[in-house]
Design an enzyme around this catalytic site. Structure first.
Site, mmCIF file in Angstrom:
data_model
loop_
_atom_site.group_PDB
_atom_site.id
_atom_site.type_symbol
_atom_site.label_atom_id
_atom_site.label_comp_id
_atom_site.label_asym_id
_atom_site.label_seq_id
_atom_site.Cartn_x
_atom_site.Cartn_y
_atom_site.Cartn_z
ATOM 1 N N ARG A 117 0.798 -1.242 0.000
ATOM 2 C CA ARG A 117 0.000 0.000 0.000
ATOM 3 C C ARG A 117 0.821 1.278 0.000
ATOM 4 N NH1 ARG A 117 -2.602 -4.027 2.450
ATOM 5 N NH2 ARG A 117 -4.794 -4.282 1.919
ATOM 6 N N HIS A 142 -0.908 -2.547 -4.570
ATOM 7 C CA HIS A 142 -0.341 -3.440 -5.587
ATOM 8 C C HIS A 142 -0.284 -2.837 -6.994
ATOM 9 C CE1 HIS A 142 -0.008 -6.338 -2.528
ATOM 10 N NE2 HIS A 142 -1.150 -6.982 -2.664
ATOM 11 N N HIS A 213 3.067 -12.896 -5.359
ATOM 12 C CA HIS A 213 1.886 -13.017 -4.500
ATOM 13 C C HIS A 213 1.293 -14.430 -4.557
ATOM 14 C CE1 HIS A 213 -1.534 -11.537 -2.255
ATOM 15 N NE2 HIS A 213 -1.070 -10.306 -2.284
ATOM 16 N N ASP A 279 -1.763 -9.672 8.477
ATOM 17 C CA ASP A 279 -1.599 -8.973 7.188
ATOM 18 C C ASP A 279 -0.628 -7.825 7.455
ATOM 19 O OD1 ASP A 279 -1.847 -8.098 4.622
ATOM 20 O OD2 ASP A 279 -4.001 -7.679 4.704
ATOM 21 N N GLN A 316 5.882 -9.462 4.046
ATOM 22 C CA GLN A 316 4.464 -9.362 4.351
ATOM 23 C C GLN A 316 3.934 -10.781 4.501
ATOM 24 O OE1 GLN A 316 2.796 -6.341 4.492
ATOM 25 N NE2 GLN A 316 0.668 -6.986 4.651
ATOM 26 N N GLU A 345 5.251 -12.444 1.153
ATOM 27 C CA GLU A 345 5.658 -11.506 0.101
ATOM 28 C C GLU A 345 6.918 -10.772 0.546
ATOM 29 O OE1 GLU A 345 1.919 -9.170 -0.806
ATOM 30 O OE2 GLU A 345 1.187 -10.641 0.606
HETATM 31 C C1 GLA Z 1 -1.969 -8.304 0.158
HETATM 32 C C2 GLA Z 1 -2.433 -7.370 1.144
HETATM 33 C C3 GLA Z 1 -3.729 -7.843 1.650
HETATM 34 C C4 GLA Z 1 -4.687 -8.112 0.519
HETATM 35 C C5 GLA Z 1 -4.066 -9.038 -0.463
HETATM 36 C C6 GLA Z 1 -4.924 -9.208 -1.677
HETATM 37 O O1 GLA Z 1 -0.979 -9.098 0.427
HETATM 38 O O2 GLA Z 1 -1.527 -7.132 2.195
HETATM 39 O O3 GLA Z 1 -4.279 -6.894 2.517
HETATM 40 O O4 GLA Z 1 -5.017 -6.914 -0.103
HETATM 41 O O5 GLA Z 1 -2.851 -8.559 -0.873
HETATM 42 O O6 GLA Z 1 -6.210 -9.604 -1.365
#
Ligand code: GLA
Length: 380
Positions: A117, A142, A213, A279, A316, A345
């Site tokens: 983000r 993304h 991802h 997350d 992540q 990630e």
């Molecule tokens: C990421 C984000 C999540 C979500 C996914 C896609 O990794 O951190 O919050 O948005 O992508 O659904």
């Protein structure tokens, strides 16, 4: 050498499980289990008037990874369990329609120009403010509306186990400055290491943060969630976030909190004490940009172990919180329910363009962005 047309039968259980998959490749296998490594390709669909192809790399032990030139998407990753049975450890869709459906949760995607983000979909660079698509609660997620996951990359086979993808992102595309050339080389080594080598160059200063991802479930369909996977992250700290998942700018210690994965821990153990589930970005203990092991993920039902090595400073860990079983298309009739898979990630920290204290994400002309991440599979 014995030529075998290998077919794995689909073993369904509740319509969810499918350890063994039907595969469309012809393999040369001898009695010692050696498979001739190589890359095959097949048509997968059409997008923007261009052909979508699926490339499948097979290594000497018979493991396979399939990748689309659309979004660099990993559609399948077949690795053995403790009995040597191949299983697909990533979520995806049987056909291209799945990847075009509304709310595709970035299954297997290559994410860019900026993964994760950017707050309020804005950043300022060299005195100029750039506005991006506010595609996630007013923030940019993304890479925007049509990020690197939704474009066709140019594919080139390298030897018998690597695929190189190249994408030229135009100056101003999705609001980002500079013509950026991004390349990712995917390699499936004979030791079941799946490696992604990323590079990028630009003609104007721009933020760059590329990642993969993939949604992993190491049970390959035996377990409908990852709550019983054991996770270890070599990180004493993480970046706390606000309710829209934007880092507050603080770096917090994981000790004594549900975020502590410094020792192997079942993902389900503390998940209910984290609002929405995991997350977050973990601040890896590694120093500098050497390739180091930072994560271990183990599934005791299959015996599969995945170790993650990266050159990046952050990880992540997303526990599939937004999966809710509602996707119209899936793979092998599975239902992808909440926590059905997880993403690891490797990346720079979210919202870095607006957080001067975070490691630098600005690529300048004359420099080369370099990032390597390896997902290594074995069993125990
Ligand atoms: C990421 C984000 C999540 C979500 C996914 C896609 O990794 O951190 O919050 O948005 O992508 O659904």
């Amino acid at each position: 050498m014995l030529l075998t047309n290998v077919i794995y039968f689909v073993a369904c259980n509740n319509g969810v499980n499918s350890e063994a998959k039907s595969m469309d490749t012809t393999r040369s296998t001898n009695d010692s289990g050696y498979t001739k490594p190589g890359i095959t390709e097949k048509a997968f669909g059409n997008y923007d008037g261009q052909e979508v192809k699926e490339f499948t790399i097979t290594n000497a032990s018979g493991s396979q990874v399939s990748i689309l030139n659309y979004g660099g998407t990993v559609t399948k990753l077949l690795v053995p369990d403790r009995n040597g049975t191949m299983g697909d450890v990533v979520l995806g869709f049987d056909s291209f329609e799945g990847y075009l459906q509304k709310n595709d949760p970035y299954f297997g995607s290559l994410v860019g120009r900026y993964a994760n983000r950017i707050a309020n979909a804005k950043f300022t660079l060299d005195g100029k403010t750039y506005t991006l698509a506010g595609n996630n609660n007013g923030n940019s997620l993304h890479g925007g509306n049509k990020g690197f996951d939704k474009v066709i990359w140019t594919a080139e086979k390298l030897g018998d186990n690597s695929l190189k993808l190249t994408y030229q992102s135009k100056d101003g595309e999705e609001g980002y400055p500079g013509n950026l050339t991004a390349q990712v080389v995917y390699t499936l080594d004979s030791d079941n290491s799946f490696k992604l080598d990323y590079t990028a160059t630009t003609d104007k200063a721009t933020p760059v943060n590329l990642t993969s991802h993939c949604y992993f479930n190491l049970s390959a369909g035996r377990d409908s969630t990852i709550l019983n996977h054991q996770l270890q992250i070599d990180a004493d700290r993480y970046t706390p976030v606000d309710e829209k998942l934007i880092p507050t700018g603080k770096i917090a210690n994981v000790r004594g909190t549900p975020m502590d994965f410094t020792s192997p821990k079942l993902i389900g153990r503390d998940i209910s004490s984290v609002k929405g589930g995991f997350d977050h970005n973990w601040v890896l203990n590694k120093q500098g940009n050497a390739l180091e092991k930072v994560v271990s993920l183990y599934d005791s039902t299959s015996g599969r172990l995945m170790e993650v090595f990266t050159t990046e400073p952050g990880m992540q860990f997303y526990s599939g919180n937004f999966l809710d079983g509602s996707l119209q298309y899936t793979k092998n009739g599975q239902k992808y329910i909440k926590h059905g898979a997880l993403c690891l990630e490797a990346q720079h920290f979210p919202d870095s363009p607006n957080e001067p204290s975070f490691p630098n994400v600005i690529l300048k002309p004359g420099e080369t962005y370099r990032h390597t991440t390896v997902y290594k599979f074995s069993t125990k």
